[in-house]
Scaffold this motif. Sequence first.
Motif, PDB file in Angstrom:
ATOM      1  N   ALA A 149      66.346 121.007 -26.039  1.00  0.00           N
ATOM      2  CA  ALA A 149      65.526 120.619 -25.631  1.00  0.00           C
ATOM      3  C   ALA A 149      64.194 120.181 -25.406  1.00  0.00           C
ATOM      4  O   ALA A 149      63.215 120.030 -25.904  1.00  0.00           O
ATOM      5  N   VAL A 150      64.451 121.270 -24.171  1.00  0.00           N
ATOM      6  CA  VAL A 150      63.434 121.317 -23.407  1.00  0.00           C
ATOM      7  C   VAL A 150      61.591 121.902 -24.575  1.00  0.00           C
ATOM      8  O   VAL A 150      60.347 121.808 -24.642  1.00  0.00           O
ATOM      9  N   CYS A 151      62.686 123.333 -25.077  1.00  0.00           N
ATOM     10  CA  CYS A 151      61.491 124.067 -26.034  1.00  0.00           C
ATOM     11  C   CYS A 151      61.061 123.076 -26.748  1.00  0.00           C
ATOM     12  O   CYS A 151      59.883 123.802 -27.725  1.00  0.00           O
ATOM     13  N   ARG A 152      62.137 122.576 -27.666  1.00  0.00           N
ATOM     14  CA  ARG A 152      61.039 121.132 -28.553  1.00  0.00           C
ATOM     15  C   ARG A 152      60.637 120.706 -28.229  1.00  0.00           C
ATOM     16  O   ARG A 152      59.281 119.792 -28.775  1.00  0.00           O
ATOM     17  N   GLY A 190      49.762 126.201 -19.182  1.00  0.00           N
ATOM     18  CA  GLY A 190      49.469 124.097 -18.903  1.00  0.00           C
ATOM     19  C   GLY A 190      50.317 123.663 -19.212  1.00  0.00           C
ATOM     20  O   GLY A 190      50.388 122.281 -19.647  1.00  0.00           O
ATOM     21  N   ILE A 191      50.654 123.563 -20.643  1.00  0.00           N
ATOM     22  CA  ILE A 191      51.161 123.111 -21.726  1.00  0.00           C
ATOM     23  C   ILE A 191      52.249 123.326 -20.497  1.00  0.00           C
ATOM     24  O   ILE A 191      53.616 121.501 -20.612  1.00  0.00           O
ATOM     25  N   ILE A 192      53.434 124.147 -20.673  1.00  0.00           N
ATOM     26  CA  ILE A 192      54.463 123.920 -18.948  1.00  0.00           C
ATOM     27  C   ILE A 192      54.248 122.670 -18.435  1.00  0.00           C
ATOM     28  O   ILE A 192      55.402 121.724 -17.702  1.00  0.00           O
ATOM     29  N   CYS A 193      52.758 123.295 -17.940  1.00  0.00           N
ATOM     30  CA  CYS A 193      53.085 121.740 -16.463  1.00  0.00           C
ATOM     31  C   CYS A 193      52.853 120.343 -16.771  1.00  0.00           C
ATOM     32  O   CYS A 193      53.109 119.826 -16.311  1.00  0.00           O
ATOM     33  N   ASP A 194      51.809 120.806 -17.983  1.00  0.00           N
ATOM     34  CA  ASP A 194      51.737 118.893 -18.436  1.00  0.00           C
ATOM     35  C   ASP A 194      53.238 118.283 -18.905  1.00  0.00           C
ATOM     36  O   ASP A 194      53.304 117.618 -18.950  1.00  0.00           O
ATOM     37  N   TYR A 195      54.149 119.214 -19.585  1.00  0.00           N
ATOM     38  CA  TYR A 195      55.845 119.016 -19.331  1.00  0.00           C
ATOM     39  C   TYR A 195      56.719 117.524 -19.006  1.00  0.00           C
ATOM     40  O   TYR A 195      56.686 116.990 -18.675  1.00  0.00           O
ATOM     41  N   PHE A 196      56.388 118.924 -17.694  1.00  0.00           N
ATOM     42  CA  PHE A 196      56.807 118.753 -16.110  1.00  0.00           C
ATOM     43  C   PHE A 196      56.009 118.060 -15.511  1.00  0.00           C
ATOM     44  O   PHE A 196      56.944 117.631 -14.488  1.00  0.00           O
ATOM     45  N   HIS A 197      55.254 117.497 -16.096  1.00  0.00           N
ATOM     46  CA  HIS A 197      54.461 116.257 -14.667  1.00  0.00           C
ATOM     47  C   HIS A 197      53.991 117.150 -13.437  1.00  0.00           C
ATOM     48  O   HIS A 197      54.210 117.084 -12.153  1.00  0.00           O
ATOM     49  N   ILE A 198      54.165 118.984 -13.631  1.00  0.00           N
ATOM     50  CA  ILE A 198      53.483 119.025 -12.244  1.00  0.00           C
ATOM     51  C   ILE A 198      52.781 120.087 -12.241  1.00  0.00           C
ATOM     52  O   ILE A 198      51.400 120.491 -13.432  1.00  0.00           O
ATOM     53  N   GLY A 199      51.729 120.756 -10.941  1.00  0.00           N
ATOM     54  CA  GLY A 199      50.907 121.478 -10.906  1.00  0.00           C
ATOM     55  C   GLY A 199      51.188 122.614 -11.173  1.00  0.00           C
ATOM     56  O   GLY A 199      51.671 122.997 -10.798  1.00  0.00           O
ATOM     57  N   GLU A 200      50.381 123.665 -11.341  1.00  0.00           N
ATOM     58  CA  GLU A 200      50.358 124.934 -11.422  1.00  0.00           C
ATOM     59  C   GLU A 200      50.983 125.968 -10.179  1.00  0.00           C
ATOM     60  O   GLU A 200      51.496 126.317 -10.340  1.00  0.00           O
ATOM     61  N   ASP A 201      50.139 125.156  -9.553  1.00  0.00           N
ATOM     62  CA  ASP A 201      50.727 125.706  -8.059  1.00  0.00           C
ATOM     63  C   ASP A 201      52.377 125.378  -7.515  1.00  0.00           C
ATOM     64  O   ASP A 201      52.610 126.313  -7.335  1.00  0.00           O
ATOM     65  N   ARG A 255      55.691 110.462 -29.353  1.00  0.00           N
ATOM     66  CA  ARG A 255      57.127 111.244 -29.004  1.00  0.00           C
ATOM     67  C   ARG A 255      57.132 112.676 -28.642  1.00  0.00           C
ATOM     68  O   ARG A 255      57.105 113.654 -29.872  1.00  0.00           O
ATOM     69  N   GLU A 256      58.663 113.165 -27.969  1.00  0.00           N
ATOM     70  CA  GLU A 256      58.591 113.839 -27.278  1.00  0.00           C
ATOM     71  C   GLU A 256      60.452 114.125 -27.265  1.00  0.00           C
ATOM     72  O   GLU A 256      60.770 112.924 -27.604  1.00  0.00           O
ATOM     73  N   LEU A 292      60.941 111.294 -23.701  1.00  0.00           N
ATOM     74  CA  LEU A 292      59.352 111.088 -22.837  1.00  0.00           C
ATOM     75  C   LEU A 292      58.976 110.737 -24.420  1.00  0.00           C
ATOM     76  O   LEU A 292      58.674 111.371 -25.363  1.00  0.00           O
ATOM     77  N   VAL A 293      58.235 109.319 -24.260  1.00  0.00           N
ATOM     78  CA  VAL A 293      57.636 108.342 -24.682  1.00  0.00           C
ATOM     79  C   VAL A 293      56.255 107.841 -24.146  1.00  0.00           C
ATOM     80  O   VAL A 293      56.458 107.579 -23.156  1.00  0.00           O
ATOM     81  N   THR A 294      54.841 108.824 -24.347  1.00  0.00           N
ATOM     82  CA  THR A 294      53.714 108.701 -23.945  1.00  0.00           C
ATOM     83  C   THR A 294      52.932 107.490 -24.934  1.00  0.00           C
ATOM     84  O   THR A 294      53.298 107.683 -26.017  1.00  0.00           O
ATOM     85  N   PHE A 295      51.704 106.979 -24.300  1.00  0.00           N
ATOM     86  CA  PHE A 295      50.574 106.542 -24.789  1.00  0.00           C
ATOM     87  C   PHE A 295      49.482 106.143 -24.251  1.00  0.00           C
ATOM     88  O   PHE A 295      49.468 106.741 -23.306  1.00  0.00           O
ATOM     89  N   ARG A 296      48.082 106.093 -24.527  1.00  0.00           N
ATOM     90  CA  ARG A 296      47.340 105.769 -25.096  1.00  0.00           C
ATOM     91  C   ARG A 296      46.705 104.921 -25.181  1.00  0.00           C
ATOM     92  O   ARG A 296      46.535 104.393 -27.005  1.00  0.00           O
ATOM     93  N   ARG A 297      45.966 104.171 -24.712  1.00  0.00           N
ATOM     94  CA  ARG A 297      45.500 102.738 -25.396  1.00  0.00           C
ATOM     95  C   ARG A 297      44.336 102.739 -25.523  1.00  0.00           C
ATOM     96  O   ARG A 297      43.060 102.125 -24.482  1.00  0.00           O
ATOM     97  N   VAL A 298      43.566 102.038 -26.134  1.00  0.00           N
ATOM     98  CA  VAL A 298      42.061 102.160 -26.293  1.00  0.00           C
ATOM     99  C   VAL A 298      41.723 100.449 -26.533  1.00  0.00           C
ATOM    100  O   VAL A 298      41.891 100.028 -27.002  1.00  0.00           O
ATOM    101  N   THR A 299      40.793  99.694 -25.460  1.00  0.00           N
ATOM    102  CA  THR A 299      39.985  98.799 -25.169  1.00  0.00           C
ATOM    103  C   THR A 299      38.404  99.039 -25.602  1.00  0.00           C
ATOM    104  O   THR A 299      38.312  99.624 -24.023  1.00  0.00           O
ATOM    105  N   ARG A 300      38.237  98.175 -25.806  1.00  0.00           N
ATOM    106  CA  ARG A 300      36.353  97.638 -25.673  1.00  0.00           C
ATOM    107  C   ARG A 300      36.277  95.308 -25.281  1.00  0.00           C
ATOM    108  O   ARG A 300      37.019  95.241 -26.988  1.00  0.00           O
TER     109      ARG A 300
END
Length: 254
Positions: free
Chosen positions: A23-26, A51-62, A124-125, A128-136
Amino acid sequence: MPIRKNLAANLRRLVSSHASVAAVCRGLNMNRTQFERYLQGKSVPNRATAGIICDYFHIGEDELYRAPEAAAPAHATLLPIHQTLYETMMRGPAPAIAGGTYLTYFTVPDRPDLLVRSVTFVRREVELVTFRRVTRWAEGHRQGGARASGWHYGVAISRLNWIYFAGINRRQTREPSVMTVQWAPFSDPVLVGKAFVLTGSGPACVSVIMRQEVGRFSLSQVLGMCQPVSLDDPLLDQFVVSLVREGQAIPAKV
Protein backbone atom coordinates in the motif's frame (compact mmCIF):
# COMPACT_ATOMS: atom_id res chain seq x y z
CA MET A 1 24.60 3.22 13.31
CA PRO A 2 25.32 3.60 9.56
CA ILE A 3 22.96 5.79 7.60
CA ARG A 4 21.50 2.83 5.69
CA LYS A 5 20.56 1.07 8.93
CA ASN A 6 19.05 4.29 10.27
CA LEU A 7 16.99 4.65 7.11
CA ALA A 8 15.82 1.03 7.22
CA ALA A 9 14.78 1.21 10.89
CA ASN A 10 12.93 4.49 10.45
CA LEU A 11 11.14 3.29 7.32
CA ARG A 12 10.00 0.09 9.05
CA ARG A 13 8.60 2.20 11.90
CA LEU A 14 6.78 4.51 9.50
CA VAL A 15 5.41 1.65 7.37
CA SER A 16 4.09 -0.15 10.46
CA SER A 17 1.30 2.43 10.82
CA HIS A 18 0.05 1.71 7.28
CA ALA A 19 -1.92 -1.17 5.85
CA SER A 20 1.05 -2.86 4.15
CA VAL A 21 4.33 -2.29 2.35
CA ALA A 22 2.48 -2.74 -0.95
CA ALA A 23 0.00 0.00 0.00
CA VAL A 24 2.86 2.36 0.80
CA CYS A 25 4.56 1.59 -2.51
CA ARG A 26 1.35 2.33 -4.37
CA GLY A 27 0.97 5.60 -2.49
CA LEU A 28 4.55 6.53 -3.34
CA ASN A 29 4.18 5.30 -6.93
CA MET A 30 7.45 3.45 -6.32
CA ASN A 31 8.81 0.10 -7.41
CA ARG A 32 8.32 -2.48 -4.62
CA THR A 33 11.74 -4.06 -5.18
CA GLN A 34 13.51 -0.75 -4.87
CA PHE A 35 11.57 0.18 -1.72
CA GLU A 36 12.43 -3.19 -0.18
CA ARG A 37 16.11 -2.35 -0.67
CA TYR A 38 15.60 0.73 1.49
CA LEU A 39 13.75 -1.33 4.10
CA GLN A 40 16.59 -3.85 4.22
CA GLY A 41 19.33 -1.21 4.47
CA LYS A 42 20.83 -2.19 1.11
CA SER A 43 20.36 1.17 -0.60
CA VAL A 44 19.77 4.87 0.07
CA PRO A 45 17.37 6.97 -2.03
CA ASN A 46 18.60 9.99 -3.95
CA ARG A 47 17.56 13.46 -2.81
CA ALA A 48 14.46 13.63 -5.01
CA THR A 49 13.20 10.19 -3.93
CA ALA A 50 13.90 10.99 -0.28
CA GLY A 51 11.78 14.11 -0.68
CA ILE A 52 8.88 12.05 -2.05
CA ILE A 53 9.15 9.61 0.87
CA CYS A 54 9.24 12.46 3.41
CA ASP A 55 6.22 14.15 1.83
CA TYR A 56 4.27 10.89 1.94
CA PHE A 57 4.98 10.26 5.63
CA HIS A 58 4.77 13.97 6.56
CA ILE A 59 8.24 14.10 8.10
CA GLY A 60 11.44 16.06 7.62
CA GLU A 61 14.49 14.55 5.94
CA ASP A 62 16.41 14.61 9.21
CA GLU A 63 13.86 12.23 10.77
CA LEU A 64 14.32 9.84 7.86
CA TYR A 65 18.03 9.38 8.50
CA ARG A 66 18.67 10.04 12.18
CA ALA A 67 19.34 7.26 14.68
CA PRO A 68 16.11 5.43 15.64
CA GLU A 69 16.65 5.98 19.36
CA ALA A 70 16.59 9.73 18.67
CA ALA A 71 13.56 9.55 16.39
CA ALA A 72 10.19 10.27 17.92
CA PRO A 73 6.83 11.20 16.38
CA ALA A 74 6.30 14.94 16.27
CA HIS A 75 3.15 14.59 18.37
CA ALA A 76 4.59 12.25 21.04
CA THR A 77 4.57 14.92 23.75
CA LEU A 78 0.99 15.99 23.12
CA LEU A 79 -1.77 15.21 25.57
CA PRO A 80 -3.80 12.07 24.68
CA ILE A 81 -6.77 14.00 23.25
CA HIS A 82 -4.45 16.04 21.05
CA GLN A 83 -2.67 12.91 19.90
CA THR A 84 -6.02 11.30 19.08
CA LEU A 85 -7.06 14.37 17.10
CA TYR A 86 -3.80 14.37 15.16
CA GLU A 87 -4.09 10.69 14.30
CA THR A 88 -7.74 11.10 13.32
CA MET A 89 -6.90 13.93 10.96
CA MET A 90 -3.95 12.18 9.35
CA ARG A 91 -5.20 8.58 9.37
CA GLY A 92 -8.98 8.91 9.34
CA PRO A 93 -11.12 6.85 6.95
CA ALA A 94 -10.62 7.98 3.35
CA PRO A 95 -13.84 9.65 2.10
CA ALA A 96 -15.80 8.46 -0.92
CA ILE A 97 -14.72 11.24 -3.25
CA ALA A 98 -12.77 10.95 -6.48
CA GLY A 99 -9.60 12.89 -7.04
CA GLY A 100 -9.91 15.80 -9.43
CA THR A 101 -11.01 19.41 -9.74
CA TYR A 102 -14.16 20.64 -7.98
CA LEU A 103 -15.84 24.00 -8.41
CA THR A 104 -16.77 25.05 -4.89
CA TYR A 105 -19.47 27.67 -4.23
CA PHE A 106 -19.94 29.53 -0.95
CA THR A 107 -22.94 31.66 -0.04
CA VAL A 108 -22.13 35.20 1.15
CA PRO A 109 -23.47 36.54 4.47
CA ASP A 110 -25.94 39.38 3.90
CA ARG A 111 -25.61 39.02 0.12
CA PRO A 112 -28.23 36.51 -1.06
CA ASP A 113 -27.60 37.57 -4.66
CA LEU A 114 -23.95 36.42 -4.65
CA LEU A 115 -21.85 33.28 -4.46
CA VAL A 116 -18.09 33.02 -4.07
CA ARG A 117 -16.72 30.45 -6.54
CA SER A 118 -13.50 28.68 -5.55
CA VAL A 119 -11.65 25.76 -7.08
CA THR A 120 -10.75 22.72 -4.96
CA PHE A 121 -8.14 20.22 -6.14
CA VAL A 122 -8.63 16.82 -4.49
CA ARG A 123 -5.82 14.27 -4.48
CA ARG A 124 -6.36 10.64 -3.55
CA GLU A 125 -3.59 8.45 -2.24
CA VAL A 126 -3.93 4.91 -0.92
CA GLU A 127 -4.93 5.87 2.62
CA LEU A 128 -5.04 9.64 2.49
CA VAL A 129 -7.08 12.31 0.72
CA THR A 130 -5.59 15.79 0.58
CA PHE A 131 -6.86 18.98 -1.00
CA ARG A 132 -5.88 22.46 -2.10
CA ARG A 133 -8.53 25.18 -2.47
CA VAL A 134 -7.97 28.45 -4.32
CA THR A 135 -10.13 31.46 -3.41
CA ARG A 136 -10.13 35.05 -4.64
CA TRP A 137 -12.26 38.02 -3.70
CA ALA A 138 -12.42 40.94 -6.14
CA GLU A 139 -11.61 44.38 -4.72
CA GLY A 140 -15.06 45.74 -5.46
CA HIS A 141 -16.90 43.02 -3.56
CA ARG A 142 -15.32 43.09 -0.12
CA GLN A 143 -18.27 44.49 1.83
CA GLY A 144 -19.42 41.80 4.21
CA GLY A 145 -17.93 39.04 2.14
CA ALA A 146 -14.98 36.67 2.04
CA ARG A 147 -11.97 38.41 3.48
CA ALA A 148 -8.90 37.65 1.40
CA SER A 149 -7.44 35.45 -1.27
CA GLY A 150 -6.85 31.93 -0.03
CA TRP A 151 -4.67 28.93 -0.78
CA HIS A 152 -6.06 26.43 1.67
CA TYR A 153 -4.25 23.12 2.08
CA GLY A 154 -5.42 20.22 4.20
CA VAL A 155 -6.80 16.70 4.56
CA ALA A 156 -10.25 15.17 4.07
CA ILE A 157 -11.70 12.45 6.28
CA SER A 158 -15.06 10.69 6.46
CA ARG A 159 -17.41 10.38 9.44
CA LEU A 160 -21.04 9.14 9.37
CA ASN A 161 -21.53 9.88 5.65
CA TRP A 162 -20.04 13.37 6.01
CA ILE A 163 -16.77 14.46 4.42
CA TYR A 164 -14.71 16.88 6.49
CA PHE A 165 -12.20 19.13 4.72
CA ALA A 166 -9.86 20.61 7.32
CA GLY A 167 -6.92 22.81 6.40
CA ILE A 168 -5.14 26.11 6.81
CA ASN A 169 -4.72 29.15 4.60
CA ARG A 170 -1.11 29.54 3.50
CA ARG A 171 -1.75 33.13 2.43
CA GLN A 172 -1.77 36.18 4.68
CA THR A 173 -4.22 35.37 7.49
CA ARG A 174 -3.21 31.71 8.09
CA GLU A 175 -6.74 31.07 9.38
CA PRO A 176 -7.97 27.48 9.82
CA SER A 177 -10.50 26.14 7.36
CA VAL A 178 -13.28 23.66 8.14
CA MET A 179 -15.85 22.44 5.63
CA THR A 180 -18.25 19.52 5.98
CA VAL A 181 -20.27 18.20 3.03
CA GLN A 182 -22.21 15.11 1.98
CA TRP A 183 -23.53 13.72 -1.28
CA ALA A 184 -26.99 15.12 -1.98
CA PRO A 185 -29.81 12.78 -3.10
CA PHE A 186 -30.01 14.11 -6.67
CA SER A 187 -29.38 12.49 -10.03
CA ASP A 188 -26.56 14.98 -10.65
CA PRO A 189 -23.58 14.27 -8.35
CA VAL A 190 -23.22 17.21 -5.99
CA LEU A 191 -21.86 17.73 -2.48
CA VAL A 192 -23.66 20.14 -0.16
CA GLY A 193 -22.98 21.26 3.38
CA LYS A 194 -21.53 23.99 5.56
CA ALA A 195 -18.22 25.85 5.77
CA PHE A 196 -16.56 27.97 8.43
CA VAL A 197 -15.03 31.02 6.69
CA LEU A 198 -13.36 34.28 7.62
CA THR A 199 -15.26 37.38 6.46
CA GLY A 200 -14.64 41.10 6.70
CA SER A 201 -16.72 41.22 9.87
CA GLY A 202 -15.31 38.04 11.42
CA PRO A 203 -15.85 34.26 11.22
CA ALA A 204 -19.11 33.04 9.68
CA CYS A 205 -20.83 29.75 8.87
CA VAL A 206 -22.07 29.61 5.26
CA SER A 207 -23.57 27.07 2.89
CA VAL A 208 -21.28 25.34 0.39
CA ILE A 209 -21.82 23.40 -2.83
CA MET A 210 -19.18 21.29 -4.62
CA ARG A 211 -19.36 19.88 -8.15
CA GLN A 212 -16.60 18.03 -9.96
CA GLU A 213 -15.36 19.67 -13.13
CA VAL A 214 -13.96 17.45 -15.88
CA GLY A 215 -10.83 18.77 -17.57
CA ARG A 216 -7.47 20.30 -16.75
CA PHE A 217 -6.96 23.98 -16.01
CA SER A 218 -3.98 26.28 -16.08
CA LEU A 219 -3.29 28.48 -13.05
CA SER A 220 -4.55 31.54 -14.93
CA GLN A 221 -7.80 29.75 -15.78
CA VAL A 222 -8.25 28.69 -12.16
CA LEU A 223 -7.70 32.24 -10.91
CA GLY A 224 -10.15 33.50 -13.51
CA MET A 225 -12.88 31.18 -12.22
CA CYS A 226 -12.25 32.09 -8.57
CA GLN A 227 -14.39 35.14 -8.05
CA PRO A 228 -17.77 36.33 -6.75
CA VAL A 229 -20.58 35.47 -9.16
CA SER A 230 -24.15 36.73 -9.30
CA LEU A 231 -27.01 34.26 -9.16
CA ASP A 232 -28.34 36.08 -12.23
CA ASP A 233 -25.20 35.35 -14.24
CA PRO A 234 -26.37 33.25 -17.23
CA LEU A 235 -22.98 31.51 -17.32
CA LEU A 236 -23.30 30.24 -13.75
CA ASP A 237 -24.12 26.55 -13.32
CA GLN A 238 -27.92 26.58 -13.28
CA PHE A 239 -28.12 23.48 -11.13
CA VAL A 240 -26.14 25.33 -8.47
CA VAL A 241 -28.46 28.33 -8.84
CA SER A 242 -31.53 26.15 -8.35
CA LEU A 243 -30.06 24.55 -5.22
CA VAL A 244 -29.42 27.96 -3.67
CA ARG A 245 -32.75 29.50 -4.61
CA GLU A 246 -34.74 26.47 -3.53
CA GLY A 247 -32.91 26.34 -0.22
CA GLN A 248 -31.47 22.89 -0.92
CA ALA A 249 -27.87 23.97 -0.56
CA ILE A 250 -28.29 23.29 3.17
CA PRO A 251 -28.81 19.62 4.10
CA ALA A 252 -31.73 18.81 6.36
CA LYS A 253 -29.39 17.47 9.07
CA VAL A 254 -26.45 19.75 9.79
